[in-house]
Write a protein that holds these residues in place. Structure first.
Motif, PDB file in Angstrom:
ATOM      1  N   THR A  79      13.312  24.681  19.673  1.00 66.42           N
ATOM      2  CA  THR A  79      13.257  24.094  18.333  1.00 66.42           C
ATOM      3  C   THR A  79      12.954  25.189  17.311  1.00 66.42           C
ATOM      4  OG1 THR A  79      12.426  22.053  19.274  1.00 66.42           O
ATOM      5  CG2 THR A  79      12.142  22.333  16.913  1.00 66.42           C
ATOM      6  N   GLU A  80      11.994  26.033  17.646  1.00 63.45           N
ATOM      7  CA  GLU A  80      11.632  27.134  16.751  1.00 63.45           C
ATOM      8  C   GLU A  80      12.839  28.057  16.534  1.00 63.45           C
ATOM      9  OE1 GLU A  80       9.095  27.828  14.937  1.00 63.45           O
ATOM     10  OE2 GLU A  80       9.667  29.890  14.390  1.00 63.45           O
ATOM     11  N   ALA A  81      13.536  28.384  17.611  1.00 65.71           N
ATOM     12  CA  ALA A  81      14.682  29.293  17.506  1.00 65.71           C
ATOM     13  C   ALA A  81      15.780  28.676  16.643  1.00 65.71           C
ATOM     14  CB  ALA A  81      15.222  29.611  18.896  1.00 65.71           C
ATOM     15  N   MET A  82      16.068  27.406  16.871  1.00 65.67           N
ATOM     16  CA  MET A  82      17.137  26.744  16.109  1.00 65.67           C
ATOM     17  C   MET A  82      16.760  26.628  14.637  1.00 65.67           C
ATOM     18  SD  MET A  82      19.533  26.266  18.215  1.00 65.67           S
ATOM     19  CE  MET A  82      19.199  27.254  19.627  1.00 65.67           C
ATOM     20  N   THR A  83      15.467  26.392  14.382  1.00 63.80           N
ATOM     21  CA  THR A  83      15.001  26.318  13.000  1.00 63.80           C
ATOM     22  C   THR A  83      15.206  27.665  12.305  1.00 63.80           C
ATOM     23  OG1 THR A  83      13.356  24.735  13.748  1.00 63.80           O
ATOM     24  CG2 THR A  83      12.991  25.702  11.568  1.00 63.80           C
ATOM     25  N   ARG A  84      14.904  28.728  13.035  1.00 67.36           N
ATOM     26  CA  ARG A  84      15.084  30.059  12.446  1.00 67.36           C
ATOM     27  C   ARG A  84      16.551  30.359  12.192  1.00 67.36           C
ATOM     28  NH1 ARG A  84      11.106  34.288  15.585  1.00 67.36           N
ATOM     29  NH2 ARG A  84       9.303  32.917  15.787  1.00 67.36           N
ATOM     30  N   ILE A  85      17.408  29.971  13.133  1.00 67.23           N
ATOM     31  CA  ILE A  85      18.846  30.211  12.945  1.00 67.23           C
ATOM     32  C   ILE A  85      19.339  29.421  11.722  1.00 67.23           C
ATOM     33  CG2 ILE A  85      21.151  29.832  13.952  1.00 67.23           C
ATOM     34  CD1 ILE A  85      19.828  30.316  16.738  1.00 67.23           C
ATOM     35  N   LEU A 105      19.232  19.209  22.856  1.00 67.67           N
ATOM     36  CA  LEU A 105      18.506  19.616  21.653  1.00 67.67           C
ATOM     37  C   LEU A 105      19.245  20.733  20.916  1.00 67.67           C
ATOM     38  CD1 LEU A 105      15.825  19.435  19.984  1.00 67.67           C
ATOM     39  CD2 LEU A 105      15.053  21.380  21.347  1.00 67.67           C
ATOM     40  N   ALA A 106      19.645  21.747  21.664  1.00 65.46           N
ATOM     41  CA  ALA A 106      20.317  22.889  21.027  1.00 65.46           C
ATOM     42  C   ALA A 106      21.628  22.436  20.391  1.00 65.46           C
ATOM     43  CB  ALA A 106      20.576  23.990  22.053  1.00 65.46           C
ATOM     44  N   TYR A 107      22.349  21.574  21.102  1.00 67.22           N
ATOM     45  CA  TYR A 107      23.626  21.077  20.576  1.00 67.22           C
ATOM     46  C   TYR A 107      23.407  20.296  19.285  1.00 67.22           C
ATOM     47  CZ  TYR A 107      27.749  18.151  20.082  1.00 67.22           C
ATOM     48  OH  TYR A 107      28.839  17.515  19.577  1.00 67.22           O
ATOM     49  N   LYS A 108      22.397  19.431  19.305  1.00 70.08           N
ATOM     50  CA  LYS A 108      22.134  18.588  18.137  1.00 70.08           C
ATOM     51  C   LYS A 108      21.726  19.439  16.941  1.00 70.08           C
ATOM     52  CE  LYS A 108      19.197  14.677  16.749  1.00 70.08           C
ATOM     53  NZ  LYS A 108      18.130  15.378  15.997  1.00 70.08           N
ATOM     54  N   MET A 109      20.785  20.340  17.169  1.00 69.82           N
ATOM     55  CA  MET A 109      20.265  21.120  16.040  1.00 69.82           C
ATOM     56  C   MET A 109      21.326  22.059  15.462  1.00 69.82           C
ATOM     57  SD  MET A 109      16.261  21.868  16.902  1.00 69.82           S
ATOM     58  CE  MET A 109      15.863  22.356  15.215  1.00 69.82           C
TER      59      MET A 109
END
Ligand SMILES: Cc1ncc(COP(=O)(O)O)c(C=O)c1O
Lengths: 240, 229
Positions: B187-193, B110-114
Motif C-alpha cells: 500500500t505504501e509503495a503504491m501510494t508513493r507511485i 491490491l496492487a492491481y486495484k491501486m
C-alpha cells in the motif's frame, strides 16, 4: 572499473613473476619491473556488446548507493520472495539438512537420480509424454540452463523468436551465443497473448526456434491451449 | 523447436490451470524449463531443470551439445538438488498462497486495484506469476526515456521498479511491479507511485487531459477486462 581491471592484470603478472621468483631466478627483477610496467586497459569481450540485463542494471546501482547512505528503499524490482517473508517450506529445509552429509561430492553431470526421477514424475503429471531420466538436466537454476541451451544451439547469425516483453535473460542468452533475438509481439489488448501473425512475419530462413514464457514474466499472462496449439502449428510447418 | 520457460507454472490465481505446451504434441522438439525458485520460494537454492521431449530423432547432435556443456560444468549445486524430490512430492504450500485468501492473491488484487485507480494507468490483471506490467498512457505521461523515469521515481519516492524497455518492450510506456511485499508495504509503495505520477502530471501540465480522457480510458479498461474474462 578501469582501476580494478588494471589491478587484476597486475595481480596476474605478479603471480607469474612470483612463480619464477620461487624458482630462484628473477626475484629482484620481478619487483622492480612490476612498478614500471604500464597496463593496457582491459575491456570486456565484444561478445557482451549487445547483451543487456537491466533488472540488475544502473538504476539498481543507484539504489544501492542510496541504501548505503542510510535511505530505506522499497524494492519492487526483482522476483525474489524470501526477503518479503516468504519462507521455504519447512519440509524441504529439513530434508536438505538431513541429506547434507552426502552432498560433498559431484553428482552425475545431469544431476542426482532421485531428483531427476521426481522431475520425470512431474512431467507425467503435466502430461508430457515419453520423458526418460536421460532427457532431464538439472542446473543451477533455470538461468544457467537458458544460457546453456542457447550456447549449444546457435551459430552466428541464427535467429530465435523471443517474446516482447520478455524475461530479458532470454534475449541476453541468445545474443551472447552469437544469435539474434527477433521479438514477437504479445498483445496487451488481448490480455498479452502472443500475436501469431507477428510470429509468422518474423520467421526467416535463419530462425531456429521460438521461446515461450508461460506463465509470463513480466505480464502475468497464462496461455490457453488454443494459443499453444497455434504456436506448435507454426513450429511444425517450418520444421523446427 | 520450442523453448518453454514454465518456472511460474504453480503460481496461478483464480483457479486457473496451466497447460505445458510440450503436452500438446509429439512431433515437435520441446525443451521445457522449470525449477524450485518461484513455486517453492527457494530462489537461493539455485535448483532448476530442463526437460527434452517430443520429436528428438533429428536433434541428436544438439542434445549431445547440451550434454557436453552440462559435463563441462561438472554438475549443479548438490544441496539445491537435494530439495527437488521433497519439493515436488510434498505438500504444495503454494496452493495456500495463491488461493483467494492467500497472501499472494491478496497482494496481486491490491496492487492491481491501486495501480488501476491512478489516472492514465491501465493494467491487465495477472492470471499468474508475481508481476504486473502496467501501461502509462503516453498522452498523459509523455515519457521519452523510461530508465530516467524509473530513476526519478527512485530519487523522489525511494521505490525501485524496472522500466518496460528493460524487458525489451519497444516503447517507453510500461513498467513492471513485483507484488511480493506484504499488504502494508505494498500500500505504501503504491501510494508513493501514485504521488510520483501525480507530480509528473502536474509538471507536464497534463492534468486537464486526464479529465478529458478519463471516460475513454475507462472504456478502454472495460474492454480489456472483458477480454480477460
Ligand atoms: C521467466 C523466468 N525464467 C527464469 C528465471 C530464473 O530462474 P532461476 O532462479 O531458476 O534461475 C526467472 C526469474 O525471475 C524468470 O522470471
Amino acid at each position: 572499473m578501469l582501476e580494478k581491471s588494471v589491478d587484476y592484470h597486475g595481480f596476474q603478472m605478479l603471480a607469474r613473476f612470483n612463480c619464477m621468483a620461487t624458482q630462484g631466478k628473477i626475484a629482484h627483477f620481478a619487483n622492480t619491473f612490476i612498478l614500471r610496467v604500464t597496463m593496457q586497459p582491459l575491456s570486456k569481450s565484444s561478445k557482451l556488446n549487445n547483451v543487456c540485463y537491466d533488472i540488475r542494471g544502473p538504476v539498481l546501482a543507484r539504489a544501492k548507493e542510496m541504501e548505503e547512505e542510510g535511505q530505506r528503499i522499497i524494492k519492487l524490482n526483482i522476483g525474489n520472495p524470501a526477503p518479503f517473508g516468504f519462507e521455504a517450506p519447512e519440509e524441504i529445509l529439513q530434508d536438505v539438512i538431513r541429506n547434507m552429509d552426502g552432498a560433498s561430492g559431484y553428482t552425475d553431470s545431469k544431476g542426482l537420480f532421485a531428483a531427476r526421477k521426481a522431475i520425470m514424475h512431474y512431467t507425467q503429471q503435466k502430461n508430457i509424454r515419453g520423458v526418460g531420466i536421460d532427457d532431464i538436466i538439472i542446473g543451477n537454476g533455470v538461468s544457467e540452463l537458458i544460457v546453456m541451451s542457447m550456447q549449444a544451439l546457435l551459430n552466428n547469425g541464427d535467429q530465435v523468436l523471443v517474446p516482447m516483453p520478455d524475461y530479458p535473460l532470454w534475449t541476453a542468452a541468445v545474443t551472447l551465443a552469437g544469435g539474434t533475438a527477433r521479438h514477437y509481439l504479445c498483445d496487451e489488448q488481448s490480455g498479452w497473448m502472443p500475436d501469431l501473425k507477428d510470429i509468422e512475419n518474423k520467421i526467416t530462413a535463419n530462425t531456429r526456434g521460438i521461446v515461450l514464457i508461460n506463465p509470463n514474466n513480466p505480464t502475468g499472462a497464462l496461455y490457453p491451449p488454443e494459443i499453444l496449439q497455434g504456436i506448435i502449428e507454426i513450429a511444425r510447418h517450418h520444421g523446427w | 523447436m520450442i523453448f518453454a520457460d514454465e518456472i511460474y507454472d504453480k503460481v496461478l490465481y483464480d483457479g486457473n490451470t496451466h497447460t505445458s505446451v510440450a503436452s500438446l504434441a509429439d512431433d515437435v522438439l520441446f525443451v521445457t524449463f522449470n525449477g524450485l525458485s518461484k513455486n517453492y520460494r527457494t530462489c537461493g537454492y539455485r535448483a532448476g531443470w530442463l526437460v527434452i521431449s517430443g520429436e528428438k530423432r533429428h536433434a541428436k547432435d544438439y542434445i549431445e551439445g547440451l550434454n557436453m556443456l552440462a559435463s563441462m560444468r561438472l554438475c549443479a549445486n548438490v544441496p539445491g538438488q537435494l530439495a527437488i524430490q521433497t519439493a515436488l512430492g510434498g505438500y504444495q504450500s503454494i496452493d495456500d498462497l495463491v488461493a483467494p485468501t492467500g497472501r499472494l492473491c491478496k497482494q496481486r488484487d491490491l496492487a492491481y486495484k491501486m495501480l488501476s485507480e491512478i489516472p492514465g494507468v491501465s493494467c491487465v490483471k495477472p492470471k499468474a506469476g508475481l508481476y504486473l506490467f502496467p501501461r502509462l498512457d503516453p498522452k498523459i505521461y509523455p515519457i521519452e526515456d523510461d530508465q530516467q523515469f524509473i530513476l526519478d521515481l527512485l530519487l523522489e519516492e525511494r521505490v525501485l521498479l524496472v522500466q518496460g524497455t528493460g524487458f525489451n518492450w519497444h516503447a517507453p510506456d510500461h513498467f513492471r511491479v513485483v507484488f511480493l511485499p506484504n499488504v502494508d508495504d505494498l500500500t505504501e509503495a503504491m501510494t508513493r507511485i501514485a504521488r510520483f505520477l501525480e507530480n509528473y502530471r502536474k509538471q507536464h501540465s497534463t492534468i486537464s487531459l486526464v479529465s478529458n480522457t478519463s471516460s475513454k480510458e475507462l472504456a478502454h479498461k472495460d474492454k480489456k477486462q472483458n477480454v480477460q474474462a
